[in-house]
Structure formats: structure tokens, C-alpha cells
Design a protein around this motif. Structure first.
Motif, PDB file in Angstrom:
ATOM      1  N   ILE A   1      72.866  60.963  86.566  1.00 53.50           N
ATOM      2  CA  ILE A   1      73.499  59.640  86.642  1.00 53.50           C
ATOM      3  C   ILE A   1      72.464  58.566  86.955  1.00 53.50           C
ATOM      4  N   VAL A   2      71.588  58.839  87.914  1.00 55.12           N
ATOM      5  CA  VAL A   2      70.536  57.879  88.258  1.00 55.12           C
ATOM      6  C   VAL A   2      69.642  57.630  87.051  1.00 55.12           C
ATOM      7  N   ASN A   3      69.294  58.687  86.332  1.00 55.67           N
ATOM      8  CA  ASN A   3      68.449  58.544  85.142  1.00 55.67           C
ATOM      9  C   ASN A   3      69.152  57.716  84.065  1.00 55.67           C
ATOM     10  N   GLN A   4      70.464  57.892  83.932  1.00 57.87           N
ATOM     11  CA  GLN A   4      71.208  57.114  82.947  1.00 57.87           C
ATOM     12  C   GLN A   4      71.183  55.631  83.314  1.00 57.87           C
ATOM     13  N   PHE A   5      71.385  55.327  84.580  1.00 63.27           N
ATOM     14  CA  PHE A   5      71.285  53.931  85.027  1.00 63.27           C
ATOM     15  C   PHE A   5      69.888  53.383  84.751  1.00 63.27           C
ATOM     16  N   ASN A   6      68.862  54.153  85.110  1.00 69.23           N
ATOM     17  CA  ASN A   6      67.486  53.690  84.941  1.00 69.23           C
ATOM     18  C   ASN A   6      67.133  53.490  83.474  1.00 69.23           C
ATOM     19  N   THR A   7      67.592  54.398  82.622  1.00 68.91           N
ATOM     20  CA  THR A   7      67.316  54.278  81.185  1.00 68.91           C
ATOM     21  C   THR A   7      67.935  53.004  80.625  1.00 68.91           C
TER      22      THR A   7
ATOM     23  N   LEU B   1      83.998  66.560  92.837  1.00 69.60           N
ATOM     24  CA  LEU B   1      84.580  66.123  94.108  1.00 69.60           C
ATOM     25  C   LEU B   1      86.041  66.540  94.246  1.00 69.60           C
ATOM     26  N   GLY B   2      86.566  67.184  93.204  1.00 66.42           N
ATOM     27  CA  GLY B   2      87.921  67.701  93.287  1.00 66.42           C
ATOM     28  C   GLY B   2      89.000  66.652  93.314  1.00 66.42           C
ATOM     29  N   VAL B   3      88.776  65.548  92.607  1.00 64.25           N
ATOM     30  CA  VAL B   3      89.788  64.495  92.567  1.00 64.25           C
ATOM     31  C   VAL B   3      90.258  64.296  91.137  1.00 64.25           C
TER      32      VAL B   3
ATOM     33  N   ILE C   1      78.301  57.703  96.225  1.00 67.45           N
ATOM     34  CA  ILE C   1      78.596  58.970  95.557  1.00 67.45           C
ATOM     35  C   ILE C   1      77.327  59.771  95.319  1.00 67.45           C
ATOM     36  N   ASP C   2      76.231  59.082  95.053  1.00 64.60           N
ATOM     37  CA  ASP C   2      74.961  59.773  94.858  1.00 64.60           C
ATOM     38  C   ASP C   2      74.636  60.650  96.064  1.00 64.60           C
ATOM     39  N   ALA C   3      74.773  60.099  97.271  1.00 68.16           N
ATOM     40  CA  ALA C   3      74.482  60.862  98.488  1.00 68.16           C
ATOM     41  C   ALA C   3      75.484  61.992  98.689  1.00 68.16           C
ATOM     42  N   VAL C   4      76.752  61.742  98.357  1.00 68.32           N
ATOM     43  CA  VAL C   4      77.781  62.780  98.498  1.00 68.32           C
ATOM     44  C   VAL C   4      77.453  63.969  97.602  1.00 68.32           C
ATOM     45  N   LEU C   5      77.072  63.685  96.355  1.00 73.34           N
ATOM     46  CA  LEU C   5      76.733  64.762  95.418  1.00 73.34           C
ATOM     47  C   LEU C   5      75.540  65.567  95.922  1.00 73.34           C
ATOM     48  N   ARG C   6      74.525  64.901  96.413  1.00 70.62           N
ATOM     49  CA  ARG C   6      73.325  65.608  96.882  1.00 70.62           C
ATOM     50  C   ARG C   6      73.642  66.448  98.122  1.00 70.62           C
ATOM     51  N   ASP C   7      74.509  65.911  99.003  1.00 74.41           N
ATOM     52  CA  ASP C   7      74.909  66.681 100.189  1.00 74.41           C
ATOM     53  C   ASP C   7      75.665  67.945  99.810  1.00 74.41           C
ATOM     54  N   ARG C   8      76.301  67.934  98.652  1.00 68.95           N
ATOM     55  CA  ARG C   8      77.080  69.087  98.204  1.00 68.95           C
ATOM     56  C   ARG C   8      76.304  69.987  97.243  1.00 68.95           C
ATOM     57  N   GLY C   9      74.992  69.773  97.176  1.00 66.39           N
ATOM     58  CA  GLY C   9      74.159  70.614  96.332  1.00 66.39           C
ATOM     59  C   GLY C   9      74.238  70.300  94.855  1.00 66.39           C
ATOM     60  N   LYS C  10      74.681  69.103  94.506  1.00 65.34           N
ATOM     61  CA  LYS C  10      74.819  68.713  93.101  1.00 65.34           C
ATOM     62  C   LYS C  10      73.752  67.686  92.714  1.00 65.34           C
TER      63      LYS C  10
END
Length: 343
Positions: free
Chosen positions: A279-285, A331-333, A263-272
Motif C-alpha cells: 500500500i505504501v509503495n502504491q501511494f509512493n508510485t 482486519l476481519g471487518v 492502518i499501516d501501523a495496525v497491519l505491521r503490528d499484526r505481522g502483515k
């Protein structure tokens, strides 16, 4: 060796050991070009690792009961098996056979010490239990919680009673059998018939269900403010609750990233990228600040400890909001209620 090292080592080199009623043939994940492939591959590896650790646990129990091993090594192997289970715990998505079998691996929450009562009754019976007989008993005496009781509860006479040791062998063989069934169920990708939008909905639900389960592992023992219920904590006998949750989080992070195809890659591909970064920062924290050297049971004995547990709950809830709400919108779901809601 910490969980990350154990996980990486296990995923790189999975050596299957023989055990009663287990499949020793090395298999590879199903190959496809479906967008779910990298998530599926991780699930396959998680399931294989759980199988391996369960087989190792069964062998370690047998060695101990034959006076060829020590209790400390046996407890360590139980911990490794429990950590491996955390990667699949709380799932409501995946192969039906795996989901059905997973109920036999762990009974929680144990609101009325059912595990303790059932284990007392089990070992009190003057008989030599077999794996097949254990498989027909209550789930409370079949899984990892039963093994924890045998290894860590003061009422267990595992170290002095050969009959109890035989019971431990039967339970561990049953665990190895059940985890082998889970691993076998993941030999094929269950999501190949989903289109991209359906897969995104399934993917978000997969993460959200497991996150919801992790949240409940803190919210239930926290209970009403100022009135904690520490015996609702997972693995309170072994004091491993926070280590377990750390393993939950690391597995979820791996699933979210999916080797650069999640999902991380999907979001970045969509300009998000901003949402992906949050989200990555939350995981890392969480990874950097998680109190894995303490247990929920001990922490809830003091006001400051209660506050620390509550702070970890807030971190999980924030991550769940980002994935279940913000990612789903982007993602429109539409994600329905979690299967664990209302529990």
C-alpha cells in the motif's frame, strides 16, 4: 509552492483571519486515548486549513473588488482553497453537520453545464446579492465551482462589472461561513463511542469512500472507451483536475499513515508488513508519477492523453482494492457498498 509544502505549512501554522460570520477563536482538537485520535486530529487540521483558505479567499475577493489586489493572486487563492477542500472531499464518514454542509461547497459532476446557466441567471439579475441570499440559492452558485466560473469562464464579466464583483464577494463570504461550520463540527471526535473493530470498519470505509470519489473523477470523463466526456472533468475551466487529484491522494496517504498510528501501523503490528508495504509503495508510485502539470480536459483531447488518464485510473483502482478488499479481510471487518455507489 506545491501541495505538500502548502499542507505542511498550513498544519504547522494556522493563522485565522477575520471574516463575516466566521469564528476567529483558535481551538485545538479534542484529546483522547481512543484509537481514532490521530485520524481525527488530521481531519481537524484539514477542516481548519479549509476554513483558513476560505477566509483568505473571501478577503482576497474583497481586496480585488476594492482595486487593492490583482486577478492572478485571486486565482491563486482560489486554487489554494480548492486544494484544501480535496482533503475532505468525498467523505461519507464524520460529523453529521460537516457532511451535511459539505454538499454546499461543490457541485459536481456538472453534466449539463448547470453551473454556467445558473451563474448567468444570477449575475443577470439587477440586484446586490448578500451572503444570506446566496445561501438560499441553488448549490451550483454557492460553492467553489461558482467561484471558478467567475474567475476562469470567458462568459464572466468579473473584471469589468462591479455588480458581478459584489456577487463574487457574497459567494466567497458564503464559502467562508460554510467552511467555518465544517471546522466547528470537527471540534469533537465523532468516533469515540466505537470499539476497536467498529473503528477499523469506519476507518476503512472513510478511506474507501474518498478513494471511490476520486476514482469517479477520472472514470466519468473517460466514459466509454474512445468516447470521452471531457466536460465531466472536475475544474475543467481552471485546468486543475490533476492537481486536485494529487491533493486527494496526498491527503489519503496522510490519513492512512496517521502519523504512525494508522492502518499501516495496525497491519505491521499484526505481522502483515507485506500488505502494508504494497500500500505504501502504491501511494509512493502515484506520488512520483502523477501528471499534475496536465489536466484531464486537455489530456482527453488525444489518444495518448486518454491512455495516460486511464493509467492513473488503474493506479487508483489498485489502491482501492488493496484497502477496501485486502485490508478489510486482514482486519476481519465487512465494508458495505460505498455511499457513492449507484450514483
Amino acid at each position: 509552492m506545491d501541495f505538500k509544502q502548502v499542507l505542511l505549512a498550513s498544519l504547522l501554522t494556522i493563522s485565522l483571519l477575520g471574516c463575516q460570520s466566521t469564528d476567529t477563536q483558535t481551538v485545538n482538537p479534542q484529546i483522547s486515548s481512543h484509537p481514532s485520535h490521530h485520524v481525527y486530529k488530521l481531519e481537524f487540521e484539514f477542516a481548519q486549513r479549509l476554513k483558513v483558505e476560505s477566509i483568505n479567499l473571501s478577503q482576497t475577493v474583497s481586496d480585488y473588488c476594492a482595486a487593492n489586489g490583482d486577478l492572478a493572486s485571486l486565482k491563486q487563492q482560489w486554487h489554494r482553497t480548492m486544494l484544501a477542500w480535496m482533503a475532505l472531499q468525498g467523505q461519507q464518514r464524520g460529523p453529521e453537520l460537516a457532511l451535511a454542509q459539505s454538499w454546499n461547497l461543490q457541485f459536481w459532476p456538472d453534466k449539463k453545464n448547470t453551473t454556467g446557466r445558473k451563474m448567468h441567471q444570477l449575475i443577470a439579475q439587477p440586484k446586490r446579492w448578500t451572503q444570506a441570499e446566496i445561501a438560499k440559492q441553488s448549490v451550483t452558485v454557492q460553492g467553489l465551482g461558482a467561484m471558478e466560473w467567475l474567475l476562469f469562464d470567458s462568459a464572466s464579466d468579473l473584471t469589468t462589472n462591479t455588480s458581478t464583483c459584489q456577487t463574487a464577494i457574497a459567494i466567497s463570504h458564503n464559502l467562508a461561513r460554510n467552511t467555518s461550520e465544517i471546522a466547528r463540527a470537527w471540534h469533537t471526535n465523532p468516533w469515540l463511542n466505537l470499539d476497536e473493530k467498529q473503528w477499523h470498519a469506519e476507518y476503512i470505509a472513510l478511506l474507501s469512500n474518498q478513494l471511490d470519489y476520486s476514482i469517479k473523477k477520472l472514470s466519468r470523463p473517460l466514459a466509454n472507451f474512445g468516447h470521452p466526456r471531457p466536460y465531466f472533468a472536475e475544474s475543467w475551466r481552471s485546468q486543475a483536475s490533476m492537481k486536485n487529484l494529487q491533493a486527494n491522494i496526498m491527503a489519503l496517504q496522510a490519513l492512512y499513515l496517521a502519523d504512525g498510528h494508522g492502518i499501516d501501523a495496525v497491519l505491521r503490528d499484526r505481522g502483515k508488513a507485506n500488505l502494508a508495504d504494497r500500500i505504501v509503495n502504491q501511494f509512493n508510485t502515484m506520488a512520483e508519477t502523477w501528471p499534475s502539470d496536465q489536466s484531464v480536459f486537455v489530456l482527453l483531447q488525444t489518444k495518448s492523453g486518454y491512455q495516460k488518464v486511464y493509467a492513473q485510473l488503474n493506479k487508483l483502482e489498485q489502491l482501492n482494492y488493496l484497502i477496501h478488499e485486502e485490508v478489510a479481510i486482514e482486519l476481519g471487518v465487512i465494508i458495505g457498498f460505498n455511499a457513492t455507489d449507484g450514483d
